[in-house]
Design an enzyme around this catalytic site. Structure first.
Site, mmCIF file in Angstrom:
data_model
loop_
_atom_site.group_PDB
_atom_site.id
_atom_site.type_symbol
_atom_site.label_atom_id
_atom_site.label_comp_id
_atom_site.label_asym_id
_atom_site.label_seq_id
_atom_site.Cartn_x
_atom_site.Cartn_y
_atom_site.Cartn_z
ATOM 1 N N ASP A 136 0.822 -1.213 0.000
ATOM 2 C CA ASP A 136 0.000 0.000 0.000
ATOM 3 C C ASP A 136 0.855 1.260 0.000
ATOM 4 O OD1 ASP A 136 -2.381 -1.591 0.222
ATOM 5 O OD2 ASP A 136 -1.909 -1.846 2.343
ATOM 6 N N LYS A 186 2.151 2.298 -5.087
ATOM 7 C CA LYS A 186 2.795 1.828 -6.324
ATOM 8 C C LYS A 186 1.942 2.167 -7.540
ATOM 9 C CE LYS A 186 2.677 -2.300 -4.580
ATOM 10 N NZ LYS A 186 2.326 -2.036 -3.169
ATOM 11 N N GLY A 246 -4.389 -4.548 -4.557
ATOM 12 C CA GLY A 246 -5.285 -3.451 -4.901
ATOM 13 C C GLY A 246 -4.501 -2.180 -5.113
ATOM 14 N N HIS A 247 -4.683 -1.573 -6.254
ATOM 15 C CA HIS A 247 -4.073 -0.277 -6.503
ATOM 16 C C HIS A 247 -5.171 0.762 -6.604
ATOM 17 C CE1 HIS A 247 -0.267 -2.037 -7.186
ATOM 18 N NE2 HIS A 247 -0.562 -2.566 -8.340
ATOM 19 N N GLN A 293 1.571 -6.246 -3.744
ATOM 20 C CA GLN A 293 2.061 -6.425 -2.363
ATOM 21 C C GLN A 293 3.444 -5.773 -2.243
ATOM 22 O OE1 GLN A 293 0.922 -9.631 -3.865
ATOM 23 N NE2 GLN A 293 -1.124 -9.224 -3.180
HETATM 24 P P1 GDP Z 1 -0.552 0.509 -3.864
HETATM 25 O O1 GDP Z 1 -1.185 -0.819 -3.837
HETATM 26 O O2 GDP Z 1 0.887 0.458 -3.448
HETATM 27 O O3 GDP Z 1 -0.748 1.211 -5.175
HETATM 28 O O4 GDP Z 1 -1.228 1.409 -2.754
HETATM 29 P P2 GDP Z 1 -2.800 1.692 -2.520
HETATM 30 O O5 GDP Z 1 -3.446 2.056 -3.772
HETATM 31 O O6 GDP Z 1 -3.392 0.617 -1.741
HETATM 32 O O7 GDP Z 1 -2.711 2.920 -1.506
HETATM 33 C C1 GDP Z 1 -2.187 4.078 -1.834
HETATM 34 C C2 GDP Z 1 -3.225 5.151 -1.541
HETATM 35 O O8 GDP Z 1 -2.548 6.335 -1.269
HETATM 36 C C3 GDP Z 1 -4.136 5.463 -2.706
HETATM 37 O O9 GDP Z 1 -5.404 5.834 -2.213
HETATM 38 C C4 GDP Z 1 -3.449 6.656 -3.379
HETATM 39 O O10 GDP Z 1 -4.344 7.484 -4.082
HETATM 40 C C5 GDP Z 1 -2.899 7.360 -2.187
HETATM 41 N N1 GDP Z 1 -1.652 8.091 -2.420
HETATM 42 C C6 GDP Z 1 -0.617 7.801 -3.243
HETATM 43 N N2 GDP Z 1 0.373 8.707 -3.076
HETATM 44 C C7 GDP Z 1 -0.051 9.569 -2.124
HETATM 45 C C8 GDP Z 1 0.538 10.708 -1.489
HETATM 46 O O11 GDP Z 1 1.659 11.108 -1.765
HETATM 47 N N3 GDP Z 1 -0.203 11.327 -0.507
HETATM 48 C C9 GDP Z 1 -1.443 10.908 -0.158
HETATM 49 N N4 GDP Z 1 -2.087 11.575 0.808
HETATM 50 N N5 GDP Z 1 -2.017 9.845 -0.724
HETATM 51 C C10 GDP Z 1 -1.334 9.175 -1.692
#
Ligand code: GDP
Length: 441
Positions: A13, A16, A49-50, A232
Site C-alpha cells: 500500500d 505503487k 489493490g491499486h 504487495q
Molecule cells: P498501492 O497498492 O501500493 O498502489 O497502494 P494503494 O493504492 O493501496 O494505496 C495508496 C493510496 O494512497 C491510494 O489511495 C493513493 O491514491 C494514495 N496516495 C498515493 N500517493 C499519495 C501521497 O503522496 N499522498 C497521499 N495523501 N495519498 C497518496
C-alpha cells in the site's frame, strides 16, 4: 531494451499504483527510457489493490495493471499471476463501463486459475486457524499458488480445451471436496456447475489470452519501455518477507523475471516505492508500530485528503496498522531488490508533526542491529531505535517543486536517502498525478 520494475519497499500500500501511473503517463523528464508502453503484473492475484486518482475519478484495480488507464499502454497479466476469471471479467466490465478500453489487455495462458474451491478453502481455513489466522484476503490466492506448486493447478490455457479442463477438474475436485466435507464440514462443489461457469468465462477471456512472454520479448527487442508492476511488497515476499505473515508469491524484483518470463539482464531499473511512514495490514511483527492516541492521530492525518482515503487496504477494507519510517527495513529491501532509486510517497501526511522519529537501528536485549535480523525470534522482539528529526508545519500538498518544500521536509528526505543509501528521485505529496515533486540527481 529498457525494463523497469516497480516494487513496494515495505509492507504494501505504498502507492505503487500512482508511481506506475506516473511513469506510464509520459515517461519522465530526463529519463533515459522513453514513455512506458507495456505494463506487466508479474505475481499475486486479485488480493492486491491499486488506487489511482485522476481528477475526481478514483480507480481501484485488483488484477489489471494500472497502465490500463492510458490508451497507449498494453497491460499484461503475466504467467506469475493467479487469475480469478470471474473477477477479471468484472474488472474489465467495470472499466469499460467507465469508458476505459481494455481491448489491448493480454493475459498469459500459463497463468493459473483461481477456482471456487480455493476461495472456500481460504475462508474455512482462516476460521479454523482462529487466533493463528493469517488475515488473508480470503480470495483463494494462497490455495491457487499451492496447487500450482503441487502440480494440480488449472491454467488459463486449460479453459480452451474443455476435455482437458474437465479431466483436471475431476481429478482435483475429488480431493478438494473430500477435504472440505471431512475436515471442515463444508458442502461439496458441483463439478458440472464449475465447468459450465468456467467455459462461459473462456468465451469472454479468449480475445485477451496470448503468449505474453513472446509479446514482452518482442517489445523489449523493439526497444519499447516495459514496466513490471509488483503487487504487495518486499516484506510480504514468500521467501524474504516476515514469514508466515507474507503473501504466497514473490513481489521482489527477481520475481519479475520469473512471473513475466524475461531475463535478469533485461531489467535496467528497479524503483522502490516507500511511504514516508509505514503501514501494515494484517498480523505479524512490526517494530516501528505506534498505538493508541499516537496511531489515531496519524490515522486522522492520513485521511486529510479524502481522495486518498484513510489507511484502509484497497482490497481488504481493513484498517492498516501504522508506524514510523524504518530505515533498517529499507536497507533490507534494497539488499533484496537492488533499488536504483526510491520514490517516497505520502510526505503530506507527515505535515504538522513537531518531531518525526525515523528508525535507524533495532535493539534486541543488549545488542544493536543495523541490518535486518535473519532470525524471526530476534525480529519479533526487536525494539526500534529512533533518530528524531524536526518536523515542518506547512501544508506541502500544493508545493510544485522540491525546492519549495520547507527545509525540514528536504532534510527529512535527505536523511532517508543517507540512511537507506538509495537515491530518492521522486517525492509524492498527494494522490493526484500533479502532486509529485522530482528531485534532481
Ligand atoms: P498501492 O497498492 O501500493 O498502489 O497502494 P494503494 O493504492 O493501496 O494505496 C495508496 C493510496 O494512497 C491510494 O489511495 C493513493 O491514491 C494514495 N496516495 C498515493 N500517493 C499519495 C501521497 O503522496 N499522498 C497521499 N495523501 N495519498 C497518496
Amino acid at each position: 531494451m529498457p525494463a523497469t520494475v516497480v516494487v513496494g519497499a515495505q509492507w504494501g500500500d505504498e502507492g505503487k499504483g500512482k508511481v506506475t501511473d506516473l511513469l506510464a503517463q509520459s515517461g519522465e523528464r530526463g529519463a533515459a527510457e522513453g514513455p512506458v508502453e507495456v505494463v506487466v503484473r508479474y505475481q499475486g492475484g486479485d488480493n492486491a489493490g491499486h488506487t489511482i486518482v485522476v481528477g475526481d475519478d478514483v480507480y481501484k484495480l485488483n488484477l489489471i495493471p494500472s497502465g490500463v488507464l492510458h490508451p497507449h499502454i498494453t497491460p499484461v497479466i503475466g504467467n506469475g499471476v493467479v487469475v480469478n476469471p470471474h473477477r477479471l471479467i468484472e474488472e474489465i466490465d467495470e472499466l469499460e463501463a467507465r469508458g476505459i478500453s481494455c481491448a489491448k489487455l493480454r493475459v498469459s495462458g500459463n497463468a493459473h486459475l483461481v477456482m471456487p474451491y480455493h476461495i472456500e478453502l481460504d475462508k474455512v481455513k482462516e476460521r479454523y486457524l482462529g487466533k493463528n489466522r493469517l488475515d488473508t484476503t480470503k480470495r483463494g490466492i494462497g490455495y491457487a499458488f499451492a496447487d500450482k506448486a503441487m502440480r494440480v493447478g488449472l491454467r488459463v490455457q486449460d479453459l480452451f480445451d474443455r476435455k482437458i479442463f474437465e479431466e483436471k477438474l475431476d481429478f482435483v475436485l475429488k480431493e478438494k471436496n473430500a477435504i472440505l466435507a471431512k475436515i471442515y464440514g463444508s458442502l461439496p462443489f458441483d463439478q458440472g456447475k464449475i465447468a459450465a461457469d468456467y467455459m462461459a468465462y473462456a468465451e469472454r477471456l479468449k480475445p485477451y489470452v496470448t503468449d505474453t512472454t513472446v509479446f514482452i520479448h518482442e517489445a523489449l527487442r523493439e526497444g519499447r519501455h516495459v514496466l513490471l508492476e509488483g503487487a504487495q511488497a518486499t516484506l510480504l515476499d514468500l521467501d524474504h518477507g516476515t514469514y508466515p505473515f507474507v503473501t504466497s508469491s514473490n513481489p521482489v524484483a527477481g520475481g519479475a523475471c520469473v512471473g513475466a518470463g524475461i531475463a535478469p539482464r533485461d531489467i535496467t531499473r528497479v524503483i522502490g516505492v516507500a511511504k514516508a511512514y509505514i503501514t501494515r495490514v494484517g498480523a505479524g511483527p512490526f517494530p516501528t508500530e505506534i498505538h493508541g492516541a499516537e496511531a489515531e492521530d496519524m490515522l486522522e492525518r492520513s485521511g486529510r485528503d479524502a481522495r486518498a482515503g484513510i489507511e484502509f487496504g484497497t482490497r481488504t477494507g481493513r484498517l492498516r496498522r501504522l508506524g514510523w519510517f524504518d530505515a533498517v527495513l529499507l536497507r533490507y529491501a534494497d539488499r533484496l531488490n537492488g533499488f536504483t532509486e526510491l520514490v517516497i510517497t505520502k510526505m503530506d501526511v507527515l505535515s504538522g508533526y513537531a518531531e518525526l522519529p525515523v528508525c535507524t537501528e533495532y535493539m534486541y536485549g543488549d545488542e544493536r542491529y543495523k541490518e535486518f535480523p535473519a532470525h524471526q525470534s530476534v525480529f519479533h522482539h526487536c525494539e526500534a531505535v529512533y533518530e528524531r528529526l524536526k518536523g515542518w508545519n506547512a501544508d506541502i500538498s500544493k508545493v510544485l517543486t522540491a525546492d519549495e518544500m520547507p527545509k525540514e521536509a528536504r532534510a527529512f528526505v535527505e536523511f532517508l536517502e543517507m540512511q537507506t543509501g538509495v537515491p530518492i528521485r521522486i517525492v509524492s505529496v498527494g494522490p493526484e498525478r500533479e502532486q509529485t515533486l522530482r528531485i534532481a540527481a
